[in-house]
Motif scaffolding. Structure first.
Motif, short mmCIF file in Angstrom:
data_model
loop_
_atom_site.label_atom_id
_atom_site.label_comp_id
_atom_site.label_asym_id
_atom_site.label_seq_id
_atom_site.Cartn_x
_atom_site.Cartn_y
_atom_site.Cartn_z
N LEU A 183 -7.57 11.39 -10.46
CA LEU A 183 -7.54 10.88 -9.09
C LEU A 183 -7.18 11.99 -8.10
O LEU A 183 -7.75 12.06 -7.01
N ARG B 250 0.84 -1.20 0.00
CA ARG B 250 0.00 0.00 0.00
C ARG B 250 0.87 1.25 0.00
O ARG B 250 2.04 1.21 0.40
N ARG C 156 -9.79 11.37 2.36
CA ARG C 156 -10.58 10.61 1.41
C ARG C 156 -10.27 9.13 1.63
O ARG C 156 -9.12 8.73 1.78
N GLU C 157 -11.30 8.30 1.59
CA GLU C 157 -11.10 6.88 1.83
C GLU C 157 -10.15 6.26 0.80
O GLU C 157 -9.35 5.39 1.13
N ASP C 158 -10.23 6.73 -0.45
CA ASP C 158 -9.40 6.13 -1.49
C ASP C 158 -7.94 6.57 -1.41
O ASP C 158 -7.09 6.04 -2.14
N PRO D 170 -4.09 3.49 -0.56
CA PRO D 170 -4.28 3.00 -1.92
C PRO D 170 -3.26 1.92 -2.28
O PRO D 170 -2.10 2.00 -1.87
#
Length: 376
Positions: free
Chosen positions: A290, A97, A268-270, A274
């Motif tokens: 993005l 990640r 932001r969750e994303d 990531p």
């Protein structure tokens, strides 16, 4: 009477600032020079600013608020809490990640804060008829020393502002004005013997307490640095692809900080964790989409992918070999070079040499050739 008016105006400013969402408000006299001007001169003389030439070019105007605006009488310093709700260092253990610095996981804080500063400045100008100017980070303002002079906090050993109420998690902005406001008392240093922020730094970017060498700082390397990541810092970077929170997160004063209350400052969750695999697939259009509205967008797709490739090389994930192989043929030499390094870390010698045999003969960039030579 004059003092009473200044006190009332000070109270008005604090009320309006808090209504606009600022968590910390304090005032410094524009007549007082920030306490760190000498340290800034040493920092520049030693070349510790790296390629940030603008710091040297604007040094004279940073030394004193009135060097920037001679008519200024007061400086209103404002802070907005962006403390994370979780430990931002936990993601460093998840090597597949990407770790993006807490401040960059949503809208660009310059945009969030500047609009509110303008509203506050407008209210102050309307009430007093005095002139105002607003600044957020990009102007030659010594914000952290001024915040210390105003009493918001002190510059810790990691050189960032530390607040007794919010730890190391404050966005700063300022309103300069010709109005005279009652100033606050400066804050004192409360770091004591603690070295947590210094000891946690993965690249040893602090030559001494209260000093930083930006050239060794992961935030500088991943954001300001336009060339390849120097080899000595690639492994210590781990999966940090934009900025670094280690020294901030290690500060014991954070125990008094609460997570940011407003949705505009929530991650932001994303962008919390990531996957590297998805980021490696981004072309320019995908990158821009993005990170629309995010500070990450400012470094551009090529530098961003360079950073992600370093993380890929550190991941140990065989599943990332294919995207790295494709990026070794990218149009940008910066990307190709980082991809070669990532492959050198993910593949055994035989597999790596097979790719080198196919790709290296067509390589024309000297820096990428150096990466092919650098497998150890």
């Amino acid at each position: 009477m004059k003092s009473a008016q200044a006190d009332r105006l000070r109270a008005f400013v604090e009320k309006e600032a808090r209504a606009l969402g600022f968590d910390a408000v304090a005032v410094a006299s524009a007549e007082r020079a920030p306490s760190r001007a000498v340290e800034l001169g040493h920092f520049l003389k030693e070349g510790r600013h790296g390629s940030m030439q603008w710091m040297e070019e604007t040094a004279d105007r940073r030394a004193h608020p009135r060097d920037l605006w001679p008519q200024a009488r007061s400086v209103i310093m404002l802070g907005m809490n962006y403390g994370p709700d979780e430990n931002p260092l936990e993601i460093l253990e998840r090597r597949d990640r990407a770790a993006i610095s807490v401040y960059a996981r949503n809208r660009d804080y310059h945009d969030v804060i500047k609009g509110r500063l303008k509203q506050l400045a407008g209210k102050l100008a309307a009430r007093t008829g005095e002139d105002v100017k607003v600044f957020v980070d990009t102007a030659p303002v010594m914000e952290k020393p001024l915040a210390r002079e105003a009493g918001l906090g002190w510059q810790g050993k990691h050189t960032n502002l530390v607040s007794r109420e919010y730890g190391s998690w404050l966005f700063l902005g300022s309103v300069f004005t010709t109005a005279e406001l009652a100033p606050d008392a400066p804050e004192h240093d409360h770091c004591g013997s603690c070295r947590a922020c210094l000891d946690i730094c993965p690249t040893r970017a602090f030559p001494a307490p209260y000093q930083i060498d930006a050239r060794r700082c992961i935030s500088y390397l991943t954001i300001e640095n336009k060339g390849p990541i120097p080899r000595e810092f690639r492994v210590p970077m781990g999966n940090r692809i934009y900025g670094c929170d280690d020294c901030l997160a290690a500060c014991p004063w954070n125990k008094f900080a609460q997570g940011a209350a407003e949705a505009k400052l929530q991650a932001r969750e994303d962008l919390k964790e990531p996957p590297l695999s998805a980021l490696l697939e981004l072309d320019d259009a995908g990158f821009r989409a993005l990170f629309s509205g995010s500070p990450v967008k400012r470094i551009g797709r090529d530098r961003f992918i360079r950073n992600v490739l370093i993380a890929a090389g550190n991941s140990g994930e065989a599943s990332l070999v294919d995207p790295c192989r494709r990026l070794a043929e990218d149009d940008a030499p910066l990307v190709r070079g980082a991809a070669v390094w990532a492959l050198s870390r993910l593949l055994d010698d035989k597999a790596f040499r097979a790719i080198e045999t196919r790709l290296r003969p067509q390589e024309t960039d000297a820096q990428v050739q150096t990466e092919w030579d650098g497998r150890s």
